[in-house]
Enzyme design. Structure first.
Site, PDB file in Angstrom:
ATOM      1  N   HIS A 179      41.714  49.112  36.472  1.00  0.00           N
ATOM      2  CA  HIS A 179      40.458  48.384  36.935  1.00  0.00           C
ATOM      3  C   HIS A 179      40.157  49.030  38.555  1.00  0.00           C
ATOM      4  CE1 HIS A 179      40.826  44.918  33.808  1.00  0.00           C
ATOM      5  NE2 HIS A 179      39.940  46.093  33.824  1.00  0.00           N
ATOM      6  N   GLU A 182      41.114  47.049  42.083  1.00  0.00           N
ATOM      7  CA  GLU A 182      42.182  46.410  42.164  1.00  0.00           C
ATOM      8  C   GLU A 182      43.113  47.359  42.858  1.00  0.00           C
ATOM      9  OE1 GLU A 182      43.043  45.003  38.143  1.00  0.00           O
ATOM     10  OE2 GLU A 182      41.300  43.876  38.158  1.00  0.00           O
ATOM     11  N   ARG A 237      34.400  47.781  38.958  1.00  0.00           N
ATOM     12  CA  ARG A 237      35.692  47.377  37.993  1.00  0.00           C
ATOM     13  C   ARG A 237      36.030  48.362  37.022  1.00  0.00           C
ATOM     14  NH1 ARG A 237      38.484  42.915  35.239  1.00  0.00           N
ATOM     15  NH2 ARG A 237      38.335  43.185  33.133  1.00  0.00           N
ATOM     16  N   ARG A 255      39.638  47.006  27.780  1.00  0.00           N
ATOM     17  CA  ARG A 255      39.103  46.595  26.643  1.00  0.00           C
ATOM     18  C   ARG A 255      38.946  47.605  25.412  1.00  0.00           C
ATOM     19  NH1 ARG A 255      40.265  43.308  29.402  1.00  0.00           N
ATOM     20  NH2 ARG A 255      39.347  41.035  29.839  1.00  0.00           N
ATOM     21  N   HIS A 307      47.421  44.892  37.524  1.00  0.00           N
ATOM     22  CA  HIS A 307      46.328  44.438  37.840  1.00  0.00           C
ATOM     23  C   HIS A 307      46.528  43.649  39.088  1.00  0.00           C
ATOM     24  CE1 HIS A 307      44.007  45.624  34.060  1.00  0.00           C
ATOM     25  NE2 HIS A 307      45.479  45.618  33.749  1.00  0.00           N
ATOM     26  N   SER A 308      45.093  43.209  39.493  1.00  0.00           N
ATOM     27  CA  SER A 308      45.008  41.883  40.637  1.00  0.00           C
ATOM     28  C   SER A 308      43.937  41.173  40.334  1.00  0.00           C
ATOM     29  CB  SER A 308      45.433  42.637  41.938  1.00  0.00           C
ATOM     30  OG  SER A 308      44.081  43.279  42.611  1.00  0.00           O
ATOM     31  N   TYR A 309      43.475  40.089  40.651  1.00  0.00           N
ATOM     32  CA  TYR A 309      44.434  39.197  41.447  1.00  0.00           C
ATOM     33  C   TYR A 309      44.794  38.042  40.599  1.00  0.00           C
ATOM     34  CZ  TYR A 309      40.154  36.910  42.879  1.00  0.00           C
ATOM     35  OH  TYR A 309      38.923  36.237  42.769  1.00  0.00           O
ATOM     36  N   TYR A 359      43.746  34.055  29.274  1.00  0.00           N
ATOM     37  CA  TYR A 359      42.483  33.959  28.486  1.00  0.00           C
ATOM     38  C   TYR A 359      42.605  34.867  27.217  1.00  0.00           C
ATOM     39  CZ  TYR A 359      41.414  37.475  32.001  1.00  0.00           C
ATOM     40  OH  TYR A 359      41.144  38.388  32.796  1.00  0.00           O
ATOM     41  N   GLU A 382      49.630  40.694  37.226  1.00  0.00           N
ATOM     42  CA  GLU A 382      48.485  40.309  38.189  1.00  0.00           C
ATOM     43  C   GLU A 382      48.884  40.242  39.539  1.00  0.00           C
ATOM     44  OE1 GLU A 382      45.047  40.405  37.557  1.00  0.00           O
ATOM     45  OE2 GLU A 382      45.011  40.065  35.345  1.00  0.00           O
TER      46      GLU A 382
END
Ligand code: 0X9
Ligand code: ZN
Length: 416
Positions: A179, A182, A237, A255, A307-309, A359, A382
């Protein structure tokens, strides 16, 4: 001379004009309390260009949304329609970006040239690549491998740290900055590369970690998106694919993997931030990571996507709430990692299975590494923070973030 100065000013003005200006943009925080409100936010995310900084997760947990001065009233009205209130969490994203630029410039001025690059600062794609090339030329432990090339022609480079490549040791595999915005993820990976390469031979812990394992990092897994965050839009992103039949650009490479591809928590709308692309592995970033990890099939001991955040340690699955059979072992490993991480500076982390803890996210790296490549210790982390600065984490937090993260990884690796 005068003309030259004018030209420089004109170019500067053009460059600034071409950059997305976030002055007056806010990040608002909204907490869905009911299933309907949650579903509404999730549908909204996957069917619009609304920029979620934190995706809606579950009832009772907040989501962060960036709004422009023009869209704020509309977004607030839509939320009010759904009986959701919000708070303004970041008042001016543009101001954060200006501060970030200032902080970076200050750090450059402070850099004493002791190291190859100032690993305590954020760097452009070109600077990171130059750093890796220099390491490969000067440090016998380091080689680089090109996993693929982006749409715009940038190499997707993996740094390999090994004291004996022919020994086929167990591998620790990291992908960072898939991403684009990030930034702390790529910076943390670069800092860890620096730690390992400078510590070998002098730091006994690092020496033994290199004697036992091969270390592999893709510091910038999404080079086009990353370059775009420097040149044009700090909060981009996705990658920069020009989508056929749409004016919206980019696919979320996280994805674009096959496990649960196009399922819940991913979008079929090219305008969404979680657009999954036309097919699994349609994206060069995803196929590069596929090939890089497949090259080490059978010997990858941990695979970590950075990743973040939001300060979370997450295990598979992302695409379903079912738990993998090895979940107890994963949970134990995460607990050890998070305990060591948090005990460094007290940074709180939550951890657990992705679909339950945050999620459902379908088609991502972590499920692919686990399910297709058989890597039991496959995680998404994250990094900092929990939303104060979001993606514009100040550069003076790079080193503490990297230190605590590295402590977590070392503790986990020593325990599995
Ligand atoms: O949604 C994502 O892609 C990740 N969060 S982010 O805010 N950085 O975009 C989380 C992916 C988690 N997936 C798995 N652990 N499988
Ligand atoms: Zn991410």
């Amino acid at each position: 001379m005068k003309n030259y100065i004018l030209l420089v000013f004109a170019l500067l003005a053009l460059a600034t004009a071409a950059k997305v200006n976030y002055t007056g943009h806010k990040v608002i925080r909204v907490t869905p309390e009911t299933k309907e409100q949650l579903e509404f936010l999730r549908d909204w995310e996957s069917s619009s260009e609304i920029d979620f900084w934190l995706l809606p997760s579950s009832a009772g947990r907040f989501a962060d949304i960036r709004v422009s001065p023009e869209t704020y009233a509309h977004v607030a009205a839509k939320l009010a329609d759904m009986k959701m209130s919000h708070t303004v969490h970041i008042a001016d994203v543009g101001e954060l970006e200006r501060q970030e630029q200032q902080n970076m410039a200050q750090r450059i001025a402070m850099f004493n040239g002791e190291k190859a690059i100032d690993v305590e600062n954020y760097h452009t794609y070109e600077e990171v690549m130059a750093y890796l090339a220099d390491l490969a030329n000067t440090n016998p432990l380091v080689t680089t491998k090109v996993g693929g090339t982006s749409e715009e022609g940038r190499d997707i480079v993996q740094a390999i740290i090994s004291s004996d490549l022919s020994a086929n040791k167990p591998v620790h595999f990291f992908d960072c900055n898939i991403h684009a915005r990030e930034w702390i993820t790529g910076a943390t990976c670069v800092w860890i590369i620096d730690q390992i390469t400078t510590g070998y031979g002098s730091d006994p812990e690092i020496t033994s970690l290199v004697d036992l394992y091969d270390w592999k990092f893709v510091p910038i897994a999404n080079p086009d998106g990353y370059a775009y965050t420097w040149s044009t839009d700090r909060n981009w992103r996705k990658n920069r694919l020009v989508n056929n039949g749409s004016t919206c650009v980019g696919v979320d490479a996280n994805r674009n993997f096959p496990i649960g591809f196009a399922g819940s928590g991913s979008s079929s709308d090219p305008c969404s931030g979680t657009y999954h692309g036309i097919a699994a592995f349609s994206e060069r970033e995803a196929s590069a990571l596929r090939d890089l990890i497949a090259a080490d099939r059978g010997r990858v001991k941990t695979a970590i996507s950075m990743h973040s955040y939001s300060q979370m340690f997450l295990s598979p699955y992302g695409y379903t709430t079912d738990l993998p059979v090895e979940y107890p072992e994963m949970f134990r490993a995460m607990e050890i990692a998070v305990t060591a991480l948090t005990s460094t500076y007290g940074t709180p982390y939550t951890y657990g299975n992705t679909a339950v803890t945050i999620y459902i996210a379908s088609g991502d790296t972590t499920d692919h590494y686990y399910e297709s490549e058989g890597v039991v210790h496959s995680y998404t982390i994250e990094l900092r923070d929990s939303g104060t600065y979001g993606f514009q984490l100040p550069p003076d937090q790079i080193v503490p973030t990297a230190i605590e993260t590295w402590n977590g990884f070392k503790a986990m690796i020593n325990a599995i």
